[in-house]
Design an enzyme around this catalytic site. Structure first.
Site, PDB file in Angstrom:
ATOM      1  N   ASP A  38       0.830  -1.207   0.000  1.00 57.23           N
ATOM      2  CA  ASP A  38       0.000   0.000   0.000  1.00 57.23           C
ATOM      3  C   ASP A  38       0.861   1.252   0.000  1.00 57.23           C
ATOM      4  OD1 ASP A  38      -3.039  -0.662   0.555  1.00 57.23           O
ATOM      5  OD2 ASP A  38      -1.921  -2.026   1.825  1.00 57.23           O
ATOM      6  N   GLU A  48      -5.331   7.000   0.313  1.00 59.23           N
ATOM      7  CA  GLU A  48      -5.845   6.277   1.479  1.00 59.23           C
ATOM      8  C   GLU A  48      -4.859   6.291   2.642  1.00 59.23           C
ATOM      9  OE1 GLU A  48      -8.056   2.068   2.599  1.00 59.23           O
ATOM     10  OE2 GLU A  48      -7.051   2.278   0.671  1.00 59.23           O
ATOM     11  N   ASP A  55      -6.421   4.584  -4.648  1.00 66.90           N
ATOM     12  CA  ASP A  55      -6.378   3.446  -3.728  1.00 66.90           C
ATOM     13  C   ASP A  55      -5.201   2.586  -4.167  1.00 66.90           C
ATOM     14  OD1 ASP A  55      -6.772   1.416  -1.941  1.00 66.90           O
ATOM     15  OD2 ASP A  55      -8.934   1.315  -2.226  1.00 66.90           O
ATOM     16  N   ILE A  84      -3.697  -0.127  -3.030  1.00 65.77           N
ATOM     17  CA  ILE A  84      -4.089  -1.535  -3.148  1.00 65.77           C
ATOM     18  C   ILE A  84      -5.528  -1.631  -2.658  1.00 65.77           C
ATOM     19  CG2 ILE A  84      -3.756  -3.907  -2.367  1.00 65.77           C
ATOM     20  CD1 ILE A  84      -0.829  -3.456  -2.211  1.00 65.77           C
ATOM     21  N   ASP A  85      -6.435  -1.688  -3.602  1.00 65.74           N
ATOM     22  CA  ASP A  85      -7.849  -1.860  -3.280  1.00 65.74           C
ATOM     23  C   ASP A  85      -8.097  -3.357  -3.119  1.00 65.74           C
ATOM     24  OD1 ASP A  85     -10.546  -1.358  -2.922  1.00 65.74           O
ATOM     25  OD2 ASP A  85     -10.973  -1.367  -5.072  1.00 65.74           O
ATOM     26  N   THR A 134      -7.228  -4.953   0.057  1.00 66.57           N
ATOM     27  CA  THR A 134      -6.027  -5.362   0.787  1.00 66.57           C
ATOM     28  C   THR A 134      -6.176  -6.762   1.379  1.00 66.57           C
ATOM     29  OG1 THR A 134      -5.714  -3.040   1.369  1.00 66.57           O
ATOM     30  CG2 THR A 134      -4.369  -4.637   2.540  1.00 66.57           C
ATOM     31  N   ASP A 141     -12.578   4.134  -3.530  1.00 67.46           N
ATOM     32  CA  ASP A 141     -13.042   2.776  -3.803  1.00 67.46           C
ATOM     33  C   ASP A 141     -13.942   2.697  -5.039  1.00 67.46           C
ATOM     34  OD1 ASP A 141     -11.767   1.420  -1.724  1.00 67.46           O
ATOM     35  OD2 ASP A 141     -13.349   1.901  -0.295  1.00 67.46           O
TER      36      ASP A 141
END
Length: 354
Positions: free
Chosen positions: A45, A68, A133, A135-136, A138, A294
């Site tokens: 992330d 994020e 984002d 890493i959407d 996670t 998101d």
């Protein structure tokens, strides 16, 4: 504006970030932390956010970014910071011209931390704001499921450019979508897709690469005349979407196929290219607010592929209210032809609960 440069930079930035996330995905120690909201955070992330924000700030220094993550934890944890710095340095596009377009390597650890902290925009309805984002999905990333690297540009609160990298989706746009896709994933040969779209210009998919962008091809949502034949996608996590409400809606629509549960905006991408049909994300509480990062990139891609989006009440998604979709409850996406029927079913199921 054509937003040609914005799309190219977004695609290259996301593609470079996936080099880092794939390296972390295939490692055994992902360096998880726990944020105040209890969701896991990985070195992926932080590293992906640093790379993407650095790219955006190089090309568009005046643009704001809603990210994020922040670097507070990294400033206190030298071991984790050093791991991320090593990964960030290693994540380079193999094509020199492409790498130069997004600013080349990050110059120092301090520059990396500053880049991460530059995702502190509060959003809003005026100007150019990127929603990121890194890493959407996670939890999917950690368990070996689907995840996505997502970047969307809002112009005066309207999703205008979207870029999403899905390292674990099959390159073949015609590959069938079955329930196993969200659980037993990998990024081996034949996997890895980069999706892009600009408002009013259509949506594309192309294989992820480690260098210059591959040739893109247009994608379209599958024509759907009968909802009984639909495949619907939903979140893996019951905390993100009400599985019970989704099942009731599917039953009302006559859908008999089992739902396809997968993490991240890979759901948006899957229906945009016709592998699935509907995306249902019903609110699990009256107070939960969806985050703009998101949905911003996925919204552009689905709309440009011929789909429509709204919340559970049929209201358009409002990305101009800050860092969350505080004016909306839930998200519904479907092909235009059946969208009114889907929204009607959603309203009937939710009304029956009152």
């Amino acid at each position: 504006m054509t937003y040609e440069k914005e799309l190219e930079i977004a695609l290259l930035a996301v593609q470079r970030a996936t080099i880092l996330t794939k390296a972390v995905y295939s490692s055994h120690a992902k360096g998880t932390l726990s944020k105040s909201d209890t969701s896991p955070v990985t070195i992926g992330d932080f590293g992906a956010q640093a790379l993407i924000i650095s790219s955006i700030k190089h090309a568009f220094p005046e643009d704001e970014i809603v990210g994020e993550e922040d670097a507070d934890d990294l400033r206190k944890n030298s071991s984790l910071r050093d791991q991320i710095w090593e990964l960030v340095q290693a994540a380079k596009l193999e094509d020199a011209e492409a790498e130069e377009k997004i600013g080349g390597p990050i110059k120092s650890v301090d520059a990396m931390l500053d880049a991460i902290d530059s995702g502190n925009s509060q959003g809003g309805r005026i100007g150019r704001i990127w929603a990121l984002d890194p890493i959407d999905g996670t939890k999917g990333f950690l368990r070996g499921g689907q995840y996505a690297v997502c970047l969307g540009l809002l112009v005066d609160g309207v999703p205008t450019v979207g870029a999403i990298g899905c390292p674990n989706l099959p390159v073949d746009d015609n590959a069938p979508l079955d329930p196993s896709i969200g659980a037993d994933a990998d990024d081996k040969e034949g996997k890895g897709v980069l999706f892009g779209a600009v408002k009013g210009q259509g949506a594309t998919s192309r294989p992820l690469s480690k260098g210059a962008l591959q040739e893109g091809k247009k994608i379209y949502m599958k024509p759907l005349d009968d909802t009984k034949q639909a495949t619907f996608c939903e979140s893996v996590e019951s905390g993100h979407s009400s599985h019970g409400d989704n099942a009731a809606i599917a039953a009302k629509l006559g859908i008999t196929k089992p739902s396809v549960r997968m993490d991240s905006q890979a759901k948006y991408c899957s229906i945009a290219r016709g592998a699935g049909d509907l995306y249902l994300r019903l609110p699990v509480s009256k107070t939960y607010e969806e985050k703009i990062w998101d949905h911003a990139a996925g919204a552009v891609i689905v709309q440009e592929a011929g789909g429509e989006l709204a919340d559970s009440e049929g209201k358009p998604l409002d990305f101009g209210l800050g860092r969350t979709l505080k004016g909306n409850k839930g998200v519904i996406a479907a092909p235009k032809g059946v969208f009114p029927e889907v929204i009607k079913a959603v309203k009937e199921v939710l009304a029956a609960k009152l």
